[in-house]
Write an enzyme that holds these catalytic residues in place. Structure first.
Site, PDB file in Angstrom:
ATOM      1  N   GLN A  73       2.609  10.513 -35.599  1.00  0.00           N
ATOM      2  CA  GLN A  73       2.652  10.605 -34.146  1.00  0.00           C
ATOM      3  C   GLN A  73       1.593  11.569 -33.642  1.00  0.00           C
ATOM      4  O   GLN A  73       0.994  11.361 -32.584  1.00  0.00           O
ATOM      5  CB  GLN A  73       4.040  11.058 -33.696  1.00  0.00           C
ATOM      6  N   HIS A 124      -2.092  10.477 -32.543  1.00  0.00           N
ATOM      7  CA  HIS A 124      -2.406   9.796 -31.288  1.00  0.00           C
ATOM      8  C   HIS A 124      -3.303  10.636 -30.391  1.00  0.00           C
ATOM      9  O   HIS A 124      -4.236  10.127 -29.765  1.00  0.00           O
ATOM     10  CB  HIS A 124      -1.119   9.488 -30.517  1.00  0.00           C
ATOM     11  N   GLU A 145      10.947   9.938 -26.795  1.00  0.00           N
ATOM     12  CA  GLU A 145      10.417   8.573 -26.736  1.00  0.00           C
ATOM     13  C   GLU A 145      10.828   7.816 -28.001  1.00  0.00           C
ATOM     14  O   GLU A 145      11.349   6.704 -27.936  1.00  0.00           O
ATOM     15  CB  GLU A 145       8.903   8.644 -26.609  1.00  0.00           C
ATOM     16  N   HIS A 146      10.570   8.412 -29.156  1.00  0.00           N
ATOM     17  CA  HIS A 146      10.964   7.856 -30.451  1.00  0.00           C
ATOM     18  C   HIS A 146      11.869   8.860 -31.149  1.00  0.00           C
ATOM     19  O   HIS A 146      11.494  10.028 -31.298  1.00  0.00           O
ATOM     20  CB  HIS A 146       9.753   7.612 -31.359  1.00  0.00           C
ATOM     21  N   ASP A 177       6.063   0.540 -33.733  1.00  0.00           N
ATOM     22  CA  ASP A 177       4.788   0.451 -33.027  1.00  0.00           C
ATOM     23  C   ASP A 177       4.154  -0.930 -33.158  1.00  0.00           C
ATOM     24  O   ASP A 177       3.389  -1.342 -32.288  1.00  0.00           O
ATOM     25  CB  ASP A 177       3.806   1.497 -33.574  1.00  0.00           C
ATOM     26  N   HIS A 222      28.017  -4.326  13.570  1.00  0.00           N
ATOM     27  CA  HIS A 222      28.270  -4.985  12.300  1.00  0.00           C
ATOM     28  C   HIS A 222      29.554  -5.802  12.367  1.00  0.00           C
ATOM     29  O   HIS A 222      29.605  -6.959  11.925  1.00  0.00           O
ATOM     30  CB  HIS A 222      28.389  -3.944  11.173  1.00  0.00           C
TER      31      HIS A 222
END
Length: 458
Positions: A262, A265, A332-333, A366, A425
């Site tokens: 990770q 990235h 996220e993961h 991924d 209404h």
């Protein structure tokens, strides 16, 4: 190499206090917003000319046109490495299996005799998809965006990816090949905030879209925020994250490899290990150095990411405490590398995607798990989901009532309307029964306390 946060010994704080103790990347979308505002408005007013100018300024390329010619898409697919093509085809196949099952069907509920509510699901008409092209090329993001949109039934799909100097101003050829494999023929050489603006406002060459999805840098995220309300978005994607909840049964080789995967990235990528085992923490730290030495992107990505404030090894007293930490973090993961990993995974509330056990690493998700890798970051997993078919669908309620069904409930509607001081209404219903509230038992009329008269039963 990577810092430690020791949460052992004292009771863990609750809610925001716990979140504040956990590592997180600095990602100031609000500050970036002011810088993308003039870019977005320039695209609004000058269209394609502005996109060409920004390609020169930001990407160092001179474009004659922004739309990628059809022959370039075909050539990219023809020249694609056969092994890469086979891998992309398998990724597409698996993603279709999963996303096809997500499609909702129309459903009608009879609320009362003569009164029904039908929920139908309608895809957005046109979407603009974004595939990053900065530090790395991500044909996998093309797959993850296009497949759910196609399975949702979106009729018009366009994709933008930054122009590349090394490829004559076209997006990376693997991006183009992935588009060709998926049947997406409307592709633009545009990146950053200007690509989002192109989809939001439209240009001479590109029709405006109803929605923009896909990961990108902070400028893409800021542009998405700028256009919120004008277009739909998936999420303001921040730096990527992995959290690993592990105990003494975890293999430190696996854990270290996944943290590194990770970190490669981006220098802002977050890698977090949460464990109740100091021995595992030590073993993982020992594993990091030789594994990092054996890979690429070390100085510009991996080392800064692991040494940054967004990454840490978090020590806890127990897996119960670890579960509280990963739920507060909302990764996220999230990998679960513990004994009885499936049982712990079932208890997690906040994560973009959960990877269970030693044989389901994030890298699988991924590319080829079939799941989607466009996921919420920055703790947004506590309220948001990853990209799916549902992202591209709108639920519409269709209300169908007979006269008798309306008559039976009118007195309740009138009562609630008057309680909210919205008498018109209620009047909208009474007008259908000659200005009175129908008798809910007989279907006739009863005196209206405002007009003082009654209407005979039809």
């Amino acid at each position: 190499m990577i810092s430690r946060i020791d949460l052992r010994g004292d009771a863990l704080p609750e809610g925001g206090a716990l979140r504040d103790l956990l590592p997180r990347a600095e990602f100031d979308v609000e500050a970036a917003l002011e810088k993308v505002r003039p870019i977005c408005e320039d695209v609004h007013h000058r269209g394609t000319a502005a996109l060409i100018e920004y390609a020169q300024k930001f990407d160092g390329v001179t474009l004659e046109q922004v739309r990628v010619p059809a022959e370039a898409l075909k050539a990219a697919l023809d020249e694609l490495d056969p092994a890469v093509r086979a891998a992309l085809e398998e990724s597409i196949r698996r993603a279709r299996i999963v996303h096809r099952e997500q499609r909702r069907t129309e459903h009608t509920t009879q609320v009362v005799p003569g009164g029904t509510v039908t929920e139908k699901w309608v895809p957005v008409e046109r979407v603009g998809l974004y595939a990053p092209g900065g530090r790395s090329v991500y044909p996998s993001s093309v797959v993850m965006n296009v497949v759910p949109a196609q399975e949702a039934g979106v009729e018009s799909i366009a994709l933008a990816s930054p122009p590349q100097k090394d490829f004559g101003g076209l997006p990376h050829p693997t991006i183009l090949a992935a588009c060709a494999l998926l049947g997406v023929d409307e592709v633009y050489a545009a990146g950053g905030a200007q690509a989002v603006a192109m989809f939001a406002y439209g240009t001479e060459d590109c029709l405006p879209a109803n929605m923009v999805t896909g990961p990108g840098n902070i400028w893409v995220a800021a542009a998405k925020r700028y256009f919120t309300g004008r277009i739909g978005i998936d999420t303001e994607a921040g730096p990527t994250e992995i959290a690993v909840l592990a105990d003494s049964t975890a293999d430190p080789v696996h854990v270290a490899a996944d943290l590194i995967s990770q970190a490669e990235h981006d220098p802002l990528a977050a890698a977090v290990l949460v464990t109740d085992s100091a021995e595992l923490a030590d073993a993982v730290e020992r594993e990091l150095e030789p594994q990092i030495a054996a890979t690429r992107h070390v100085e510009d990505r991996i080392k800064p990411a692991l040494a940054g404030k967004q990454s840490a090894i978090v020590l806890v007293d127990s897996l119960e405490d670890g579960l509280k930490v990963v739920d507060a973090y909302g990764a996220e993961h999230l990998e679960i590398q513990t004994a009885d990993a499936a049982a712990w995974a079932a208890r997690v509330r906040n994560a973009g995607a959960i990877f269970v056990g030693p044989w389901a690493p994030v890298s699988l998700g991924d590319y080829c798990a079939g799941s989607n890798h466009v996921l919420p970051t920055g703790g947004c997993a506590c309220h948001s989901s990853g990209l799916s078919v549902q992202s591209f669908l709108r639920g519409i309620h269709i209300v169908d009532y007979t006269r008798d069904a309306l008559a039976e409930v009118t007195h309740h509607v009138v009562t609630l309307a008057e309680a909210e001081d919205l008498p018109a209404h209620g009047a909208a219903l009474k007008a259908r029964f000659g200005g009175a509230v129908p008798d809910k038992h007989s279907g006739g009329a009863v005196p209206d306390k405002h007009s003082g008269w009654e209407v005979p039963t039809p």
